[in-house]
Write a protein that holds these residues in place. Structure first.
Motif, PDB file in Angstrom:
ATOM      1  N   SER A  42      40.392  42.222  40.948  1.00 48.92           N
ATOM      2  CA  SER A  42      40.223  43.399  40.457  1.00 48.92           C
ATOM      3  C   SER A  42      38.843  44.154  40.792  1.00 48.92           C
ATOM      4  O   SER A  42      39.267  45.396  40.777  1.00 48.92           O
ATOM      5  CB  SER A  42      40.492  43.454  38.894  1.00 48.92           C
TER       6      SER A  42
ATOM      7  N   GLN B  60      41.927  38.943  37.271  1.00 48.86           N
ATOM      8  CA  GLN B  60      40.950  38.515  36.249  1.00 48.86           C
ATOM      9  C   GLN B  60      39.585  38.206  36.858  1.00 48.86           C
ATOM     10  O   GLN B  60      39.148  37.736  37.865  1.00 48.86           O
ATOM     11  CB  GLN B  60      41.375  37.146  35.364  1.00 48.86           C
TER      12      GLN B  60
ATOM     13  N   GLY C 184      36.594  38.309  41.301  1.00 49.11           N
ATOM     14  CA  GLY C 184      37.755  38.668  40.535  1.00 49.11           C
ATOM     15  C   GLY C 184      38.343  39.402  41.695  1.00 49.11           C
ATOM     16  O   GLY C 184      37.742  40.369  42.360  1.00 49.11           O
TER      17      GLY C 184
ATOM     18  N   GLN D 235      35.757  36.519  36.573  1.00 49.68           N
ATOM     19  CA  GLN D 235      34.881  35.720  36.159  1.00 49.68           C
ATOM     20  C   GLN D 235      33.484  35.661  36.244  1.00 49.68           C
ATOM     21  O   GLN D 235      33.267  35.951  37.670  1.00 49.68           O
ATOM     22  CB  GLN D 235      35.671  34.196  36.586  1.00 49.68           C
TER      23      GLN D 235
ATOM     24  N   SER E 224      31.864  42.536  31.881  1.00 51.52           N
ATOM     25  CA  SER E 224      32.461  41.247  31.705  1.00 51.52           C
ATOM     26  C   SER E 224      31.260  40.251  31.512  1.00 51.52           C
ATOM     27  O   SER E 224      30.004  40.573  31.896  1.00 51.52           O
ATOM     28  CB  SER E 224      33.034  40.951  32.859  1.00 51.52           C
TER      29      SER E 224
END
Length: 122
Positions: A28, A1, A26, A3, A111
Motif C-alpha cells: 500500500s 498491509q 507493504g 509491516q 504504523s
C-alpha cells in the motif's frame, strides 16, 4: 498491509554500542515520509528517541543527542539507529515508526513495529 520489523536489540554493557534496524514493507505504500524510533521503559510512557524525514532532517531527544544517530536508506525502506555510549537508563523496548502515504496528497498513515528489547547493564 504495512509491516515494520525491527532487529538489532540485545544485552550490552554500559559504554557499549548497538545498531537497530527497521524494515518497512507493504504494497500500500507509495512513499514513506518520516521514520523514527521511540522507546518505552517499564513503568514509563513511550518517548521519542529520534526521527528522520525523507529529506534526511533529523530530530533527537535531548537525552540521546551526541550518542545516537538515526539514518535511513530510502531505497531499502529501512531506518537505522546507531546507539553509542549506552547507559543503563537507555534500557527499554525500542519501537520503530513510519509515516507513509498511499498516493500523493492522501492523508498520512502511521504504523508501528512490535519493538526490540535493549538492555544495558551497569
Amino acid at each position: 498491509q504495512v509491516q515494520l520489523v525491527e532487529s538489532g536489540g540485545g544485552l550490552v554493557q554500559a559504554g557499549g554500542s548497538l545498531r537497530l534496524s527497521c524494515l518497512v514493507s507493504g504494497r500500500s505504500i507509495f512513499s514513506i515520509n518520516a521514520m523514527g524510533w521511540y522507546r518505552q521503559a517499564p513503568g514509563k510512557q513511550r518517548e521519542l528517541v529520534a526521527t528522520i524525514t525523507s529529506s534526511g532532517r533529523t530530530n533527537y531527544a535531548d537525552s540521546v543527542k551526541g550518542r545516537f544517530t538515526i539514518s535511513r536508506d530510502n531505497a531499502k525502506n529501512t531506518v537505522y539507529l546507531q546507539m553509542n555510549s549506552l547507559k543503563p537508563e537507555d534500557t527499554a523496548v525500542y519501537v520503530c515508526n513510519a509515516v507513509w502515504v498511499v498516493v500523493v496528497g492522501s492523508p498520512a498513515m502511521s504504523s508501528w513495529g512490535q519493538g526490540t528489547q535493549v538492555t544495558v547493564s551497569s
